[in-house]
Design a protein around this motif. Structure first.
Motif, PDB file in Angstrom:
ATOM      1  N   CYS A 111     -19.091  10.104 -24.681  1.00 11.40           N
ATOM      2  CA  CYS A 111     -19.943   9.218 -23.879  1.00 11.40           C
ATOM      3  C   CYS A 111     -21.298   8.982 -24.539  1.00 11.40           C
ATOM      4  O   CYS A 111     -21.844   9.854 -25.191  1.00 11.40           O
ATOM      5  CB  CYS A 111     -20.213   9.848 -22.516  1.00 11.40           C
ATOM      6  N   ILE A 112     -21.811   7.813 -24.328  1.00 13.05           N
ATOM      7  CA  ILE A 112     -23.194   7.497 -24.657  1.00 13.05           C
ATOM      8  C   ILE A 112     -23.812   7.010 -23.355  1.00 13.05           C
ATOM      9  O   ILE A 112     -23.389   6.011 -22.782  1.00 13.05           O
ATOM     10  CB  ILE A 112     -23.298   6.409 -25.746  1.00 13.05           C
ATOM     11  N   GLN A 113     -24.785   7.743 -22.865  1.00  9.79           N
ATOM     12  CA  GLN A 113     -25.411   7.380 -21.608  1.00  9.79           C
ATOM     13  C   GLN A 113     -26.328   6.184 -21.818  1.00  9.79           C
ATOM     14  O   GLN A 113     -26.996   6.074 -22.844  1.00  9.79           O
ATOM     15  CB  GLN A 113     -26.221   8.554 -21.061  1.00  9.79           C
ATOM     16  N   VAL A 114     -26.330   5.279 -20.843  1.00 10.76           N
ATOM     17  CA  VAL A 114     -27.205   4.113 -20.907  1.00 10.76           C
ATOM     18  C   VAL A 114     -28.167   4.125 -19.724  1.00 10.76           C
ATOM     19  O   VAL A 114     -27.873   4.685 -18.672  1.00 10.76           O
ATOM     20  CB  VAL A 114     -26.415   2.783 -20.915  1.00 10.76           C
ATOM     21  N   VAL A 115     -29.317   3.498 -19.919  1.00 17.78           N
ATOM     22  CA  VAL A 115     -30.280   3.336 -18.841  1.00 17.78           C
ATOM     23  C   VAL A 115     -29.666   2.386 -17.821  1.00 17.78           C
ATOM     24  O   VAL A 115     -29.193   1.300 -18.181  1.00 17.78           O
ATOM     25  CB  VAL A 115     -31.618   2.771 -19.368  1.00 17.78           C
ATOM     26  N   THR A 116     -29.654   2.782 -16.570  1.00 13.19           N
ATOM     27  CA  THR A 116     -29.057   1.981 -15.509  1.00 13.19           C
ATOM     28  C   THR A 116     -29.591   0.548 -15.520  1.00 13.19           C
ATOM     29  O   THR A 116     -30.783   0.324 -15.670  1.00 13.19           O
ATOM     30  CB  THR A 116     -29.335   2.628 -14.132  1.00 13.19           C
ATOM     31  N   ASN A 117     -28.696  -0.397 -15.413  1.00  8.03           N
ATOM     32  CA  ASN A 117     -28.989  -1.830 -15.323  1.00  8.03           C
ATOM     33  C   ASN A 117     -29.683  -2.397 -16.556  1.00  8.03           C
ATOM     34  O   ASN A 117     -30.329  -3.442 -16.468  1.00  8.03           O
ATOM     35  CB  ASN A 117     -29.833  -2.137 -14.078  1.00  8.03           C
ATOM     36  N   SER A 118     -29.563  -1.730 -17.706  1.00  6.36           N
ATOM     37  CA  SER A 118     -30.239  -2.246 -18.898  1.00  6.36           C
ATOM     38  C   SER A 118     -29.325  -2.411 -20.098  1.00  6.36           C
ATOM     39  O   SER A 118     -29.599  -3.213 -20.978  1.00  6.36           O
ATOM     40  CB  SER A 118     -31.388  -1.310 -19.298  1.00  6.36           C
ATOM     41  N   GLY A 119     -28.266  -1.637 -20.162  1.00  3.19           N
ATOM     42  CA  GLY A 119     -27.407  -1.653 -21.336  1.00  3.19           C
ATOM     43  C   GLY A 119     -27.989  -0.898 -22.518  1.00  3.19           C
ATOM     44  O   GLY A 119     -27.392  -0.830 -23.579  1.00  3.19           O
ATOM     45  N   LYS A 120     -29.170  -0.320 -22.357  1.00  6.56           N
ATOM     46  CA  LYS A 120     -29.830   0.388 -23.460  1.00  6.56           C
ATOM     47  C   LYS A 120     -29.384   1.853 -23.485  1.00  6.56           C
ATOM     48  O   LYS A 120     -29.425   2.522 -22.454  1.00  6.56           O
ATOM     49  CB  LYS A 120     -31.347   0.321 -23.310  1.00  6.56           C
ATOM     50  N   ALA A 149     -32.515  -0.912 -29.501  1.00  3.29           N
ATOM     51  CA  ALA A 149     -33.720  -0.087 -29.525  1.00  3.29           C
ATOM     52  C   ALA A 149     -34.953  -0.885 -29.144  1.00  3.29           C
ATOM     53  O   ALA A 149     -36.014  -0.321 -28.910  1.00  3.29           O
ATOM     54  CB  ALA A 149     -33.895   0.510 -30.916  1.00  3.29           C
ATOM     55  N   GLU A 150     -34.855  -2.192 -29.053  1.00  7.05           N
ATOM     56  CA  GLU A 150     -36.004  -3.020 -28.682  1.00  7.05           C
ATOM     57  C   GLU A 150     -36.308  -2.860 -27.200  1.00  7.05           C
ATOM     58  O   GLU A 150     -35.460  -2.567 -26.400  1.00  7.05           O
ATOM     59  CB  GLU A 150     -35.701  -4.503 -28.967  1.00  7.05           C
ATOM     60  N   ASN A 151     -37.567  -3.104 -26.844  1.00  9.62           N
ATOM     61  CA  ASN A 151     -37.961  -3.012 -25.433  1.00  9.62           C
ATOM     62  C   ASN A 151     -37.440  -4.152 -24.653  1.00  9.62           C
ATOM     63  O   ASN A 151     -37.310  -5.128 -24.524  1.00  9.62           O
ATOM     64  CB  ASN A 151     -39.482  -2.934 -25.295  1.00  9.62           C
TER      65      ASN A 151
END
Length: 151
Positions: A111-120, A149-151
């Motif tokens: 797994c790679i965890q992502v920030v919720t609702n961001s896809g990052k 990696a961009e904001n």
């Protein structure tokens, strides 16, 4: 009813879990058991001590735990998993390959965890290894895709 989260899991006091109880998913190969190369359904690696202890502690505390493995996509592959679990004192855990709305956490080596609702992706300095496959922008740099990696 609010969505289940790890913070609102209520341990079972009697060990009786219904289908609508929040649960923690634990992958088998590479997470609960050592894995290096596929040797067939009958082979499952040696237990990973720290993860075995974690699962047993969750059980002692009354939390519902399921083994979440791709092996469960083939019915004949489930009995060897159940036999391995019994051998290593984790008998009775459900073996599945399906998520539902009550899975609140997944422990998995892929797994790679992502920030919720961001896809990052969440990348932490404590992560010691790169993913086994490249992230999208790393796999196709010539396509000039936006960087995760961009904001």
């Amino acid at each position: 009813m609010s969505s289940p989260t790890l913070s609102n899991i209520q341990p079972s006091t009697d060990g009786d879990f219904s289908d609508d109880v929040p649960w923690i998913g634990v992958d088998l190969d590479g997470t609960l058991a050592r894995f290096s190369t596929w040797r067939g359904f009958g082979h499952i690696g040696k237990p990973i001590k720290s993860m075995m202890e974690r699962v047993r502690n969750w059980q002692k505390e009354g939390y519902k735990v399921k083994i979440f493995t791709a092996r469960a996509s083939i019915p004949d592959a489930i009995p060897p998993v159940e036999k391995w679990l019994k051998k290593h004192k984790l008998a009775g855990l459900e073996v599945t390959n399906r998520k539902d709305f009550f899975m609140v956490e997944l422990w998995d080596d892929r797994c790679i965890q992502v920030v919720t609702n961001s896809g990052k992706p969440i990348r932490s300095p404590s992560v010691m290894a790169r993913p086994k496959v490249p992230l999208l922008e790393e796999a196709f740099p010539h396509e000039n895709r936006p960087s995760l990696a961009e904001n």
